[in-house]
Design an enzyme around this catalytic site. Sequence first.
Site, short mmCIF file in Angstrom:
data_model
loop_
_atom_site.label_atom_id
_atom_site.label_comp_id
_atom_site.label_asym_id
_atom_site.label_seq_id
_atom_site.Cartn_x
_atom_site.Cartn_y
_atom_site.Cartn_z
CG ASN A 77 -1.62 1.37 1.43
OD1 ASN A 77 -1.71 2.49 0.55
ND2 ASN A 77 -2.16 1.63 2.08
CE LYS A 127 0.36 3.20 4.30
NZ LYS A 127 -0.17 4.11 6.23
CG HIS A 139 -6.09 2.21 5.29
ND1 HIS A 139 -6.06 3.15 5.44
CD2 HIS A 139 -4.60 1.02 4.59
CE1 HIS A 139 -4.76 2.45 6.45
NE2 HIS A 139 -3.93 1.87 5.47
CD GLU A 144 -2.84 5.89 6.35
OE1 GLU A 144 -3.12 5.88 5.61
OE2 GLU A 144 -1.87 5.43 7.52
CD GLU A 185 -4.14 -1.93 7.65
OE1 GLU A 185 -2.97 -2.57 7.20
OE2 GLU A 185 -4.58 -0.84 6.59
N GLY A 245 1.53 2.41 10.91
CA GLY A 245 3.13 3.89 10.23
C GLY A 245 3.69 4.63 11.96
CB SER A 268 4.43 -1.96 12.64
OG SER A 268 4.31 -0.17 12.65
P1 PGA Z 1 2.68 0.68 7.53
O1 PGA Z 1 0.90 0.78 6.48
O2 PGA Z 1 2.78 -0.56 7.54
O3 PGA Z 1 3.12 1.83 7.60
O4 PGA Z 1 2.14 0.53 9.40
C1 PGA Z 1 -0.17 -0.47 6.77
C2 PGA Z 1 -1.29 0.14 6.29
O5 PGA Z 1 -1.11 1.07 6.29
O6 PGA Z 1 -1.31 -1.14 5.24
#
Ligand code: PGA
Length: 221
Positions: free
Chosen positions: A9, A11, A94, A96, A147, A153, A180
């Site tokens: 991903n 982003k 997601h 976010e 998640e 993140g 992460s």
């Molecule tokens: P990250 O993000 O691996 O940077 O924690 C995972 C995600 O948002 O799908």
Amino acid sequence: MKKSFIIANWKMNPRTLKEAKNLFNSVKKGIKSSKGIEVIVSPPFIYLPLLGREKSKIKLASQNIFWEENGAFTGEISPLMLKNLGVEYAIVGHSERRALGETDAMINKKIRLALKLKLKPILCLANFVQLKKSLKGISEKIILAYEPVFSIGTGKPCSVKKAKEIRKKIKYPLVLYGGSVNSQNAESYLKEGGFQGLLIGGASLNAKEFVKIVNLIREIK
Ligand code: PGA
């Protein structure tokens, strides 16, 4: 043996088309074999047409979709348009996006339309309420990605022990872990945690690190 899913991903990265192409091509070159693994890259929408033209075993996913096929919806992207570009998967819900106001009801509509149009949804969720509400009335089995918000993140991955407990409670065939993930912890979520794959954000922007994860997962199969 069942396939594992490794999803990158990206982003809202990278900043230029050139960088996106380079990242994609480095991943493509680095993956020795994708046997037993579905490698999926989810770049920003505007890079999809270009990456879709690259001959590769890597599949594409969008990071979002809209719940209508067409019409007066300024700024939205229809799953029909994505299908037309050869995109096979769509990340939906997601955290976010949820943080920007996306609700379970909206996510439910997105999943329904994706299924109708045969775009495979990947539903992200952080708890059982979201799981229940987002999938209300949907019996088809889709890919889920657990998640935990505190892990996204942050560099603070969920412990494998805790993730495993949750995985056991999600009575679903395909559940990925996200939050992460890096090359140090990736294997453990599949080997010990019982997950069927990974959704990777930050680490997927580093081609070497992402390729390392894909190759590690391939070896444990
Ligand atoms: P990250 O993000 O691996 O940077 O924690 C995972 C995600 O948002 O799908």
